[in-house]
Design a protein around this motif. Structure first.
Motif, PDB file in Angstrom:
ATOM      1  N   LEU A 379      10.191  13.511  -8.871  1.00  0.00           N
ATOM      2  CA  LEU A 379      11.371  13.708  -8.050  1.00  0.00           C
ATOM      3  C   LEU A 379      11.365  12.704  -6.905  1.00  0.00           C
ATOM      4  O   LEU A 379      10.320  12.457  -6.288  1.00  0.00           O
ATOM      5  CB  LEU A 379      11.402  15.123  -7.480  1.00  0.00           C
ATOM      6  N   ALA A 380      12.526  12.138  -6.612  1.00  0.00           N
ATOM      7  CA  ALA A 380      12.658  11.236  -5.464  1.00  0.00           C
ATOM      8  C   ALA A 380      12.744  12.060  -4.187  1.00  0.00           C
ATOM      9  O   ALA A 380      12.790  13.299  -4.223  1.00  0.00           O
ATOM     10  CB  ALA A 380      13.900  10.370  -5.625  1.00  0.00           C
ATOM     11  N   HIS A 381      12.755  11.402  -3.045  1.00  0.00           N
ATOM     12  CA  HIS A 381      13.044  12.038  -1.766  1.00  0.00           C
ATOM     13  C   HIS A 381      14.403  11.555  -1.280  1.00  0.00           C
ATOM     14  O   HIS A 381      14.776  10.404  -1.510  1.00  0.00           O
ATOM     15  CB  HIS A 381      11.976  11.702  -0.726  1.00  0.00           C
ATOM     16  N   THR A 382      15.150  12.439  -0.614  1.00  0.00           N
ATOM     17  CA  THR A 382      16.452  12.066  -0.059  1.00  0.00           C
ATOM     18  C   THR A 382      16.436  12.247   1.455  1.00  0.00           C
ATOM     19  O   THR A 382      15.776  13.143   1.987  1.00  0.00           O
ATOM     20  CB  THR A 382      17.591  12.914  -0.654  1.00  0.00           C
ATOM     21  N   LEU A 383      17.179  11.358   2.131  1.00  0.00           N
ATOM     22  CA  LEU A 383      17.294  11.411   3.585  1.00  0.00           C
ATOM     23  C   LEU A 383      18.733  11.100   3.963  1.00  0.00           C
ATOM     24  O   LEU A 383      19.457  10.429   3.203  1.00  0.00           O
ATOM     25  CB  LEU A 383      16.377  10.383   4.267  1.00  0.00           C
ATOM     26  N   ASN A 384      19.159  11.570   5.124  1.00  0.00           N
ATOM     27  CA  ASN A 384      20.477  11.168   5.605  1.00  0.00           C
ATOM     28  C   ASN A 384      20.533  11.279   7.118  1.00  0.00           C
ATOM     29  O   ASN A 384      19.702  11.935   7.754  1.00  0.00           O
ATOM     30  CB  ASN A 384      21.596  11.997   4.967  1.00  0.00           C
ATOM     31  N   GLY A 385      21.541  10.612   7.694  1.00  0.00           N
ATOM     32  CA  GLY A 385      21.731  10.688   9.138  1.00  0.00           C
ATOM     33  C   GLY A 385      23.139  10.317   9.540  1.00  0.00           C
ATOM     34  O   GLY A 385      23.809   9.532   8.861  1.00  0.00           O
ATOM     35  N   SER A 386      23.606  10.887  10.635  1.00  0.00           N
ATOM     36  CA  SER A 386      24.902  10.511  11.200  1.00  0.00           C
ATOM     37  C   SER A 386      24.726   9.193  11.932  1.00  0.00           C
ATOM     38  O   SER A 386      23.816   9.047  12.744  1.00  0.00           O
ATOM     39  CB  SER A 386      25.382  11.578  12.188  1.00  0.00           C
ATOM     40  N   SER A 387      25.653   8.281  11.660  1.00  0.00           N
ATOM     41  CA  SER A 387      25.478   6.951  12.254  1.00  0.00           C
ATOM     42  C   SER A 387      26.836   6.336  12.609  1.00  0.00           C
ATOM     43  O   SER A 387      27.128   5.255  12.170  1.00  0.00           O
ATOM     44  CB  SER A 387      24.727   6.061  11.271  1.00  0.00           C
ATOM     45  N   LEU A 388      27.656   7.002  13.338  1.00  0.00           N
ATOM     46  CA  LEU A 388      27.460   8.258  14.074  1.00  0.00           C
ATOM     47  C   LEU A 388      28.689   9.151  13.913  1.00  0.00           C
ATOM     48  O   LEU A 388      29.715   8.704  13.384  1.00  0.00           O
ATOM     49  CB  LEU A 388      27.275   7.979  15.577  1.00  0.00           C
ATOM     50  N   ALA A 389      28.588  10.401  14.416  1.00  0.00           N
ATOM     51  CA  ALA A 389      29.764  11.267  14.488  1.00  0.00           C
ATOM     52  C   ALA A 389      30.584  10.858  15.710  1.00  0.00           C
ATOM     53  O   ALA A 389      30.048  10.700  16.804  1.00  0.00           O
ATOM     54  CB  ALA A 389      29.330  12.727  14.595  1.00  0.00           C
ATOM     55  N   LEU A 390      31.889  10.709  15.532  1.00  0.00           N
ATOM     56  CA  LEU A 390      32.710  10.090  16.575  1.00  0.00           C
ATOM     57  C   LEU A 390      33.127  10.990  17.737  1.00  0.00           C
ATOM     58  O   LEU A 390      33.149  10.521  18.881  1.00  0.00           O
ATOM     59  CB  LEU A 390      33.971   9.463  15.965  1.00  0.00           C
ATOM     60  N   PRO A 391      33.516  12.256  17.531  1.00  0.00           N
ATOM     61  CA  PRO A 391      34.169  12.982  18.626  1.00  0.00           C
ATOM     62  C   PRO A 391      33.382  13.011  19.932  1.00  0.00           C
ATOM     63  O   PRO A 391      33.920  12.696  21.005  1.00  0.00           O
ATOM     64  CB  PRO A 391      34.341  14.384  18.051  1.00  0.00           C
ATOM     65  N   ARG A 392      32.105  13.373  19.882  1.00  0.00           N
ATOM     66  CA  ARG A 392      31.339  13.484  21.129  1.00  0.00           C
ATOM     67  C   ARG A 392      30.933  12.114  21.667  1.00  0.00           C
ATOM     68  O   ARG A 392      30.716  11.970  22.876  1.00  0.00           O
ATOM     69  CB  ARG A 392      30.132  14.383  20.898  1.00  0.00           C
ATOM     70  N   ILE A 393      30.822  11.122  20.769  1.00  0.00           N
ATOM     71  CA  ILE A 393      30.632   9.747  21.251  1.00  0.00           C
ATOM     72  C   ILE A 393      31.842   9.340  22.085  1.00  0.00           C
ATOM     73  O   ILE A 393      31.709   8.780  23.185  1.00  0.00           O
ATOM     74  CB  ILE A 393      30.441   8.770  20.072  1.00  0.00           C
ATOM     75  N   VAL A 394      33.037   9.613  21.572  1.00  0.00           N
ATOM     76  CA  VAL A 394      34.267   9.281  22.309  1.00  0.00           C
ATOM     77  C   VAL A 394      34.316  10.047  23.616  1.00  0.00           C
ATOM     78  O   VAL A 394      34.659   9.489  24.681  1.00  0.00           O
ATOM     79  CB  VAL A 394      35.508   9.570  21.449  1.00  0.00           C
ATOM     80  N   ALA A 395      33.973  11.337  23.589  1.00  0.00           N
ATOM     81  CA  ALA A 395      33.992  12.157  24.807  1.00  0.00           C
ATOM     82  C   ALA A 395      33.093  11.544  25.878  1.00  0.00           C
ATOM     83  O   ALA A 395      33.496  11.406  27.048  1.00  0.00           O
ATOM     84  CB  ALA A 395      33.546  13.578  24.482  1.00  0.00           C
ATOM     85  N   ALA A 396      31.865  11.168  25.480  1.00  0.00           N
ATOM     86  CA  ALA A 396      30.920  10.594  26.445  1.00  0.00           C
ATOM     87  C   ALA A 396      31.372   9.220  26.922  1.00  0.00           C
ATOM     88  O   ALA A 396      31.235   8.885  28.109  1.00  0.00           O
ATOM     89  CB  ALA A 396      29.528  10.513  25.829  1.00  0.00           C
TER      90      ALA A 396
END
Length: 423
Positions: A379-396
């Motif tokens: 079995l392989a390994h799987t990984l993932n990540g947000s790169s990036l989620a926009l709403p809170r980036i925009v808020a900041a």
């Protein structure tokens, strides 16, 4: 999902590690192992029964050639009895295996050894911080007031068109959204991720493959007529590209990135923490996904964390990286790092990314396998990540960069926005 081999060989280890996630697995693991033992027993009975049928069927032909019709008829009766036994065993086996399949998916993934003990976000561990928190002048506004002041995001219009949690971006607000998406995708492709544009609706098999089903039905929008689900993250369709796939060890690392809108019901969310862009039902996100050799998946996780950190740092946003405790992790994750940015006008940290290693948990559901140099399947390994989620980036970005009667755009984004300020 966890493998039957692991559950059978190391039940105490599984129970002990799942306790870190606050999950009491003792009775469930014992029940699953009993069902698996019964599966093996029934299969052995069925194999014996079918073998006897085959042998006796051969006897019938020989007896008929010898003119021993009565003896042949007696053997035929035995074959008929064996066929009925086979049908009964198959029925028992189907019922047993159905229960086994329904129970094994109730076990969450085992947390990695460095996952902190704890049940809530208060027990998470901050592993790194970066960029200074800005000091805003008197009269600084939260992003929802800035959005109204500069007419760049209309929350009321979104309510009119759809409902709460579906904002309408306008003018420079819409251009900022598009700029961030392109900026994130460019950063990911420069890092070797292949850009894909996947569907934003998935079937039930895809939802099961990455662990959203049968765990998060209440959070997903469901089109009942077609039995399709609106995606909560691009992780689902992108990872499922490799469902039922055998790859070569030489194919690693497999690195993919995608932009999609995402849809979540966020049932039960209320209060000040969901105001403005803090929590939405529809939002934009860029995702990175990796399919990896198990021998280097944690090295890959470190690379992903460093990559996301580089993007956040380049935006000038104060950030911290948090290792999630067992109780705050997702059902499918073995180890997760969250990225949070500081929202100066709200005076709070906002999560903008989760980067996770699922080890073989998703791959076992997806049947993503690879052959080693000896041709043996793993079995392989799987990984993932947000790169990036926009709403809170925009808020900041809006809150932290307000300067008098304008909002200054970070220099690195200006080639993408085409403007240096919102005024």
């Amino acid at each position: 999902m966890l493998t039957l081999k692991l559950l059978g060989e190391r039940p105490d280890f599984v129970v002990e590690r799942l306790a870190v996630k606050g999950f009491d697995a003792k009775e469930l693991v014992a029940h699953i192992n009993a069902l698996n033992d019964n599966r093996k027993r029934l299969q052995a009975q069925l194999d014996t029964c079918l073998s006897q049928q085959k042998q006796k069927a051969a006897q019938i032909g020989a007896l008929m050639k010898q003119g021993k019709k009565d003896e042949a008829e007696a053997v035929k009766a035995e074959v008929a009895s064996l066929k009925e036994q086979s049908r009964q065993i198959e029925k028992q086996s189907a019922e047993n295996n159905s229960e086994l399949d329904s129970l094994i998916v109730l076990l969450p993934n085992i947390p990695a050894g460095i996952v902190p003990h704890g049940l809530t976000a208060e027990d998470n561990v901050v592993v790194k911080t970066g960029n200074e928190i800005p000091v805003l002048g008197e009269g600084a506004l939260p992003h929802w007031e800035l959005a109204a002041k500069y007419d760049i995001i209309d929350f009321d219009l979104g309510v009119k068109v759809t409902g709460a949690g579906f904002p309408v971006y306008k003018g420079k607000g819409a251009r900022l959204q598009r700029a961030l998406i392109n900026f994130f995708l460019d950063a990911n492709t420069r890092a070797g991720y292949l850009e894909v544009e996947p569907p934003i609706m998935v079937n039930e098999a895809s939802g099961f493959g990455t662990g959203q089903l049968p765990d998060k039905e209440g959070q997903m929008y469901h089109a009942e007529t077609d039995n399709f689900y609106m995606i909560p993250t691009a992780e689902v369709p992108v990872t499922n590209i490799y469902r039922d796939t055998i790859v070569s060890k030489n194919d690693f690392p497999i690195k993919l990135t995608a932009y999609t809108p995402c849809f979540r019901r966020e049932a039960g969310s209320y209060g000040k923490d969901v105001r403005g862009l803090n929590r939405l039902h529809q939002f934009d996100k860029v995702e990175i996904v990796r399919i990896e050799d198990p021998e280097r998946s944690y090295e890959a996780l470190d690379e992903m964390v460093a990559h996301v950190e580089g993007i956040v740092r380049s935006l000038g946003l104060p950030y911290r990286i948090v290792r999630l405790c067992g109780g705050d992790m997702s059902f499918t994750s073995a180890l997760t790092y969250d990225f949070e940015v500081y929202s100066a006008a709200q005076g709070r940290w906002l999560e903008v990314s989760s980067v996770s290693n699922f080890e073989s948990y998703q791959a076992n559901r997806l049947k993503v396998r690879f052959k080693d140099e000896d041709g043996k399947m793993h079995l392989a390994h799987t990984l993932n990540g947000s790169s990036l989620a926009l709403p809170r980036i925009v808020a900041a970005l809006l809150e932290n960069n307000q300067d008098g009667d304008r909002i200054v755009i970070p220099e690195i984004l200006r080639p993408y926005t085409g403007f240096d300020a919102i005024d």
